[in-house]
Design an enzyme around this catalytic site. Structure first.
Site, PDB file in Angstrom:
ATOM      1  N   HIS A  96     -13.254  19.125 -31.653  1.00 32.69           N
ATOM      2  CA  HIS A  96     -12.938  19.142 -33.080  1.00 32.69           C
ATOM      3  C   HIS A  96     -14.167  18.800 -33.920  1.00 32.69           C
ATOM      4  O   HIS A  96     -15.073  18.118 -33.447  1.00 32.69           O
ATOM      5  CB  HIS A  96     -11.855  18.091 -33.400  1.00 32.69           C
ATOM      6  CG  HIS A  96     -10.473  18.467 -32.992  1.00 32.69           C
ATOM      7  ND1 HIS A  96      -9.683  17.653 -32.207  1.00 32.69           N
ATOM      8  CD2 HIS A  96      -9.732  19.561 -33.261  1.00 32.69           C
ATOM      9  CE1 HIS A  96      -8.499  18.244 -32.023  1.00 32.69           C
ATOM     10  NE2 HIS A  96      -8.509  19.398 -32.644  1.00 32.69           N
ATOM     11  N   CYS A 135      -8.452  10.313 -34.001  1.00 28.01           N
ATOM     12  CA  CYS A 135      -7.293  11.063 -33.487  1.00 28.01           C
ATOM     13  C   CYS A 135      -6.032  10.217 -33.420  1.00 28.01           C
ATOM     14  O   CYS A 135      -4.919  10.741 -33.457  1.00 28.01           O
ATOM     15  CB  CYS A 135      -7.569  11.558 -32.077  1.00 28.01           C
ATOM     16  SG  CYS A 135      -9.253  12.044 -31.777  1.00 28.01           S
TER      17      CYS A 135
HETATM   18  C1  CIR Z   1      -6.287  17.720 -27.267  1.00 24.79           C
HETATM   19  O1  CIR Z   1      -7.011  18.382 -26.522  1.00 24.79           O
HETATM   20  O2  CIR Z   1      -5.674  18.221 -28.207  1.00 24.79           O
HETATM   21  C2  CIR Z   1      -6.128  16.241 -26.997  1.00 24.79           C
HETATM   22  N1  CIR Z   1      -6.271  16.003 -25.604  1.00 24.79           N
HETATM   23  C3  CIR Z   1      -7.148  15.459 -27.767  1.00 24.79           C
HETATM   24  C4  CIR Z   1      -6.981  15.534 -29.238  1.00 24.79           C
HETATM   25  C5  CIR Z   1      -7.994  14.738 -29.975  1.00 24.79           C
HETATM   26  N2  CIR Z   1      -7.725  14.757 -31.370  1.00 24.79           N
HETATM   27  C6  CIR Z   1      -8.656  14.767 -32.311  1.00 24.79           C
HETATM   28  O3  CIR Z   1      -9.843  14.875 -32.033  1.00 24.79           O
HETATM   29  N3  CIR Z   1      -8.244  14.730 -33.576  1.00 24.79           N
END
Ligand code: CIR
Length: 265
Positions: free
Chosen positions: A168, A255
């Protein structure tokens, strides 16, 4: 305190579920330990609460292994909340679960309807603009739909590119104050933060670029001493939280929460 991009009265989090062991990851560096994840999550909530904010802790949701990463399901602005359209098929349903929670705080929860996709993790809000990184989870159609919604509230959206191989946009940067961004060198090299002051993450410490400014604190993942020192030297108060288990799933400090100040009603 009135800088809406880093001062908040509220946060929403969700406890990691037992199925977090099945969460998405780009590279397998081991299965997250659920117990340790819960401990880190408790420390994270304590850090947010220590600033005086009210933190909602939602129950774990086994049907969505990645649901602890609540940031991706919504964007919360002072004018209203926007329900995202996450780009990973296994996460698409997370926003429909988050929307009613946000309706408890906001009169307006506007959904991104598609066909585009957009994850909250690709959105960095500053006091002067909203930066969105196109990524493997966020496409231009998703950015355009966001632009239409927030344009009505007076915001300017700038579409950028999340670096190749980075999950991201905010995996690689954080807002420290209205004019200062903590960024990896690889992201800042694109020139996207040229009108801001940039503090670079130390070489080899890239994962700590995903930190958060939350009221008087900069909450950083534990284990990145050089960057921690640079942030402290710049005058910020750092609070460290363990992140070893979330990191196995490419997750960091931003996150794990939605941070906002809902309108009074
Ligand atoms: C994913 O791949 O969607 C989750 N394992 C990690 C999400 C991390 N979220 C973020 O950076 N906002």
């Amino acid at each position: 305190m009135n800088n809406f991009s880093y001062t908040f009265t509220h946060a929403v989090t969700r406890k990691p579920c037992a199925a977090v062991t099945q969460g998405l990851r780009a590279t397998d560096t081991g299965t997250p330990n659920h117990e340790r994840f819960l401990e880190h999550h408790t420390d994270y909530i304590a850090a947010l609460e220590s600033t005086g904010a009210q933190v909602t802790v939602l129950d774990p949701l086994d049907e969505f292994p990645d649901s602890v990463f609540v940031e991706d399901a919504a964007l919360c602005l002072p004018e209203g909340a926007i329900s995202m359209r996450p780009g990973a098929p296994s996460r698409l349903g997370e926003s429909a679960v988050m929307a009613p929670v946000l309706a408890g705080f906001y009169d307006k929860v506007v959904p991104i309807q598609g066909p585009g996709f957009i994850d909250g993790g690709d959105i960095l809000v500053t006091d002067r603009e909203i930066l969105v990184g196109a990524s493997s989870r966020t496409n231009s159609a998703g950015v355009e739909e966001l632009r239409e919604i927030v344009g009505q509230w007076g915001y300017t959206v700038r579409e950028l590119q999340t670096p190749e191989g980075v999950l991201h946009f905010k995996t690689d940067c954080s807002l420290l104050d209205e004019n200062t961004i903590l960024s990896t060198k690889r992201l800042a090299a694109s020139g996207c933060f040229d009108s801001y002051t940039v503090i670079h993450v130390a070489d080899g410490e890239e994962p700590c670029a995903n930190s958060i400014r939350f009221n008087d604190l900069v909450v950083m993942p534990d284990g990145f001493p050089k960057t921690e020192m640079a942030v402290q030297k710049a005058g910020y108060t750092v609070r460290k939280v363990g992140n070893s288990e979330a990191a196995k799933l490419d997750g960091g400090m931003s996150c794990l929460s939605l941070r906002f100040s809902p309108p009074t009603r």
